[in-house]
Design a protein around this motif. Sequence first.
Motif, PDB file in Angstrom:
ATOM      1  N   LEU A 246       0.848  -1.185   0.000  1.00 47.18           N
ATOM      2  CA  LEU A 246       0.000   0.000   0.000  1.00 47.18           C
ATOM      3  C   LEU A 246       0.883   1.235   0.000  1.00 47.18           C
ATOM      4  O   LEU A 246       2.001   1.214   0.520  1.00 47.18           O
TER       5      LEU A 246
ATOM      6  N   ARG B 137      -6.850  -3.313  -8.546  1.00 48.48           N
ATOM      7  CA  ARG B 137      -7.921  -2.322  -8.615  1.00 48.48           C
ATOM      8  C   ARG B 137      -9.183  -2.814  -7.912  1.00 48.48           C
ATOM      9  O   ARG B 137      -9.481  -4.015  -7.921  1.00 48.48           O
ATOM     10  N   ASP B 138      -9.914  -1.867  -7.338  1.00 49.96           N
ATOM     11  CA  ASP B 138     -11.198  -2.226  -6.753  1.00 49.96           C
ATOM     12  C   ASP B 138     -12.267  -2.241  -7.853  1.00 49.96           C
ATOM     13  O   ASP B 138     -11.961  -2.054  -9.034  1.00 49.96           O
TER      14      ASP B 138
ATOM     15  N   ARG C  91     -10.249   1.870  -9.344  1.00 54.00           N
ATOM     16  CA  ARG C  91      -9.238   2.635  -8.624  1.00 54.00           C
ATOM     17  C   ARG C  91      -8.106   1.714  -8.177  1.00 54.00           C
ATOM     18  O   ARG C  91      -8.350   0.624  -7.653  1.00 54.00           O
TER      19      ARG C  91
ATOM     20  N   VAL D 101      -5.751   0.360  -5.701  1.00 54.34           N
ATOM     21  CA  VAL D 101      -5.736   0.381  -4.239  1.00 54.34           C
ATOM     22  C   VAL D 101      -4.490  -0.273  -3.651  1.00 54.34           C
ATOM     23  O   VAL D 101      -4.212  -0.127  -2.461  1.00 54.34           O
TER      24      VAL D 101
ATOM     25  N   PRO E 156     -16.369  -0.914  -0.761  1.00 56.05           N
ATOM     26  CA  PRO E 156     -15.570  -0.127   0.174  1.00 56.05           C
ATOM     27  C   PRO E 156     -16.454   0.710   1.077  1.00 56.05           C
ATOM     28  O   PRO E 156     -17.471   1.238   0.646  1.00 56.05           O
TER      29      PRO E 156
ATOM     30  N   LEU F  83      -7.394   3.508   2.782  1.00 62.96           N
ATOM     31  CA  LEU F  83      -6.994   2.777   1.595  1.00 62.96           C
ATOM     32  C   LEU F  83      -6.779   1.313   1.921  1.00 62.96           C
ATOM     33  O   LEU F  83      -6.070   0.958   2.842  1.00 62.96           O
ATOM     34  N   GLY F  84      -7.447   0.448   1.132  1.00 64.28           N
ATOM     35  CA  GLY F  84      -7.256  -0.977   1.312  1.00 64.28           C
ATOM     36  C   GLY F  84      -8.295  -1.627   2.190  1.00 64.28           C
ATOM     37  O   GLY F  84      -8.346  -2.838   2.303  1.00 64.28           O
TER      38      GLY F  84
END
Length: 240
Positions: A113, A180-181, A185, A187, A228, A234-235
């Motif tokens: 990350l 990517r999510d 995006r 991540v 999310p 993030l993550g």
Amino acid sequence: MSRDVPRDARAPHFVRSFERGLAVIRAFDAEHPARTLSEVARACDLTRAAARRLLLTLADLGYVHSDGRRFRLTPRVLELGYAYLSGLDLPHLAQPHLAQLAELAGESAALYLLDGDAVVPVAAARPRRVMAATIAVGARLPACGTAAGRLLLAGEPPSDCVLLDGDPEAGVSTMAAPVRDRSGRVVAGAVLAMHSGRTSAGAARRDLLPHLLAAVARIEADLRITDPAPDAPLGTVTRR
């Protein structure tokens, strides 16, 4: 310390002594596992008296140990990072895929990350082979000097963007691919870490890249069945 908040950017609630205490903890790293009082004072731009008070306070709390001359962090500091890692679903979601990737590729695998100007591995797996690169979960590495960091700093690279680059650890090369999510995006970065003398760049792209991309696809497939949280870090992912 380089990550201290500039004086003119501090809010009224800012606690300077707390910042100094964190700076003392950050003064210890792989290159400086033990430091004298004077070394800590210089590294943190503190007076010897201030550094001594902070070190003794951390020692009283169990985060620092001294042999009478040099100070070291104790395992208790791991509690600070574990509180963050235990709240993330993404590392747990990715772990079995990283383990499968490590075995198929015969190399160490990790999930990174982005954290400011650094990258942090939050999950890692090693193959059963003895000679495999070591990836320390929680270690901070300069983003601009790693394949994962350059990938994440790029923001939105093409979906097939994979970098092969030298790693800060001598003799190790890393190959990274974006994770990517469901919204597209980026991540995280999935990484294979290889001993440079064992695998050439061409061989890595030919033999290992398919395994890396397949692992990323599996991680992203799991992410697609999650949503999310609105203001999650993030993550972090929340299951339906």
